[in-house]
Design a protein around this motif. Structure first.
Motif, mmCIF file in Angstrom:
data_model
loop_
_atom_site.group_PDB
_atom_site.id
_atom_site.type_symbol
_atom_site.label_atom_id
_atom_site.label_comp_id
_atom_site.label_asym_id
_atom_site.label_seq_id
_atom_site.Cartn_x
_atom_site.Cartn_y
_atom_site.Cartn_z
ATOM 1 N N UNK A 126 0.797 -1.222 0.000
ATOM 2 C CA UNK A 126 0.000 0.000 0.000
ATOM 3 C C UNK A 126 0.827 1.268 0.000
ATOM 4 N N UNK A 127 2.020 1.214 -0.571
ATOM 5 C CA UNK A 127 2.902 2.382 -0.610
ATOM 6 C C UNK A 127 2.654 3.176 -1.887
ATOM 7 N N UNK A 128 2.984 4.458 -1.832
ATOM 8 C CA UNK A 128 2.886 5.288 -3.026
ATOM 9 C C UNK A 128 3.952 4.847 -4.029
ATOM 10 N N UNK A 129 3.608 4.937 -5.292
ATOM 11 C CA UNK A 129 4.544 4.560 -6.345
ATOM 12 C C UNK A 129 5.621 5.637 -6.491
ATOM 13 N N UNK A 130 6.829 5.289 -6.122
ATOM 14 C CA UNK A 130 7.948 6.227 -6.241
ATOM 15 C C UNK A 130 9.252 5.438 -6.202
ATOM 16 N N UNK A 131 10.277 6.034 -6.767
ATOM 17 C CA UNK A 131 11.583 5.383 -6.766
ATOM 18 C C UNK A 131 12.104 5.200 -5.344
ATOM 19 N N UNK A 132 11.761 6.145 -4.472
ATOM 20 C CA UNK A 132 12.234 6.061 -3.073
ATOM 21 C C UNK A 132 11.680 4.815 -2.396
ATOM 22 N N UNK A 133 10.377 4.606 -2.553
ATOM 23 C CA UNK A 133 9.775 3.437 -1.920
ATOM 24 C C UNK A 133 10.253 2.141 -2.576
ATOM 25 N N UNK A 134 10.400 2.153 -3.881
ATOM 26 C CA UNK A 134 10.873 0.961 -4.577
ATOM 27 C C UNK A 134 12.278 0.575 -4.093
ATOM 28 N N UNK A 135 13.112 1.577 -3.899
ATOM 29 C CA UNK A 135 14.465 1.312 -3.414
ATOM 30 C C UNK A 135 14.441 0.767 -1.985
ATOM 31 N N UNK A 136 13.568 1.338 -1.158
ATOM 32 C CA UNK A 136 13.453 0.853 0.222
ATOM 33 C C UNK A 136 12.972 -0.591 0.266
ATOM 34 N N UNK A 137 11.965 -0.903 -0.567
ATOM 35 C CA UNK A 137 11.442 -2.269 -0.596
ATOM 36 C C UNK A 137 12.503 -3.235 -1.122
ATOM 37 N N UNK A 138 13.231 -2.842 -2.154
ATOM 38 C CA UNK A 138 14.302 -3.707 -2.685
ATOM 39 C C UNK A 138 15.344 -3.996 -1.619
ATOM 40 N N UNK A 139 15.714 -2.963 -0.845
ATOM 41 C CA UNK A 139 16.685 -3.164 0.229
ATOM 42 C C UNK A 139 16.181 -4.185 1.235
ATOM 43 N N UNK A 140 14.899 -4.078 1.585
ATOM 44 C CA UNK A 140 14.314 -5.017 2.543
ATOM 45 C C UNK A 140 14.246 -6.421 1.968
ATOM 46 N N UNK A 141 13.850 -6.527 0.699
ATOM 47 C CA UNK A 141 13.704 -7.844 0.078
ATOM 48 C C UNK A 141 15.026 -8.595 0.005
#
Length: 230
Positions: free
Chosen positions: A193-208
């Motif tokens: 449920x995060x907003x679509x943005x490069x910042x969030x995508x990068x954060x999720x990739x780091x977590x994954x």
């Protein structure tokens, strides 16, 4: 005084071969036979201990149904706490026990647990971590154990199925390893449920790409399997 010291003979008690010490009765043949019997028993006991040290330490006894359930649940909790640290207490839905011999049982437990793989993310900002905490793994498992009434136990478990969100996360992790962005963005927006943005995508990739999958992959999966489960 003449300065001479008188020497007196000291009388020593007599020593006879048949009686080596005064006051100690001589062993009879029946006494010697009894000693030989005792020594033979000691030697046999030592041989049994050498052949089976565990049997020498303890005696196995049968457990009641209540004791078996309590014992199996305790071992199961230890297994899952090691594989999924921080997970909620497991819920055992079915348990079956088969007696192998006196005090030895094969146990099979089917149940589920909930773990939150993104709970601790020290490398991310608190704002990002607060959103990523939302994802959970609902894991259904089967645990097989060998239990003995003297406290020895060993076992393992296999994952039977995982909640859809976790499968999505595993698939996104595979994509992140390959440098693909779209599955990661889909997970971030549709599951987290995060907003679509490069910042969030990068954060999720780091977590994954963290170590959260190690217990799951070690239990039932290998790299590449997650995509086949989607």
């Amino acid at each position: 005084m003449s300065g001479k010291i008188a020497v007196q003979d000291t009388h020593l008690p007599s020593r006879r071969r048949a009686n080596r010490r005064d006051g100690v009765p001589v062993l009879t043949e029946s006494d010697r036979q009894a000693q030989r019997t005792v020594l033979k028993g000691v030697v046999e006991a030592l041989e049994r201990m050498r052949a089976d040290p565990a049997a020498a330490r303890t005696t196995l006894v049968d457990l009641s149904d209540e004791q078996l359930v309590e014992y199996a649940d305790s071992v199961l909790a230890d297994l899952l706490a090691t594989a999924f640290p921080g997970a909620d207490a497991p819920k055992a839905k079915t348990r079956t026990f088969q007696k192998v011999q006196v005090g030895v049982y094969d146990a099979r437990v089917h149940g589920s647990l909930v773990t939150r793989p993104f709970k601790d993310l020290p490398s991310l900002r608190s704002a990002a971590a607060s959103h990523l905490k939302r994802i959970t793994l609902e894991v259904r498992f089967v645990s097989t154990m060998r239990l003995t009434s003297d406290g020895r136990a060993h076992g393992n478990f296999s994952v039977e199925s995982v909640h859809h969100d976790a499968i999505k996360a595993l698939g996104a992790r595979e994509a992140a390893l390959q440098g693909k962005v779209e599955p990661v963005a889909s997970l971030a927006s549709l599951v987290l449920g995060l907003h679509s943005s490069n910042r969030w995508n990068e954060a999720v990739s780091t977590a994954l790409l963290g170590s959260w999958t190690e217990p799951l992959l070690g239990a039932c999966l290998s790299n590449g399997q997650a995509g086949r489960w989607l």
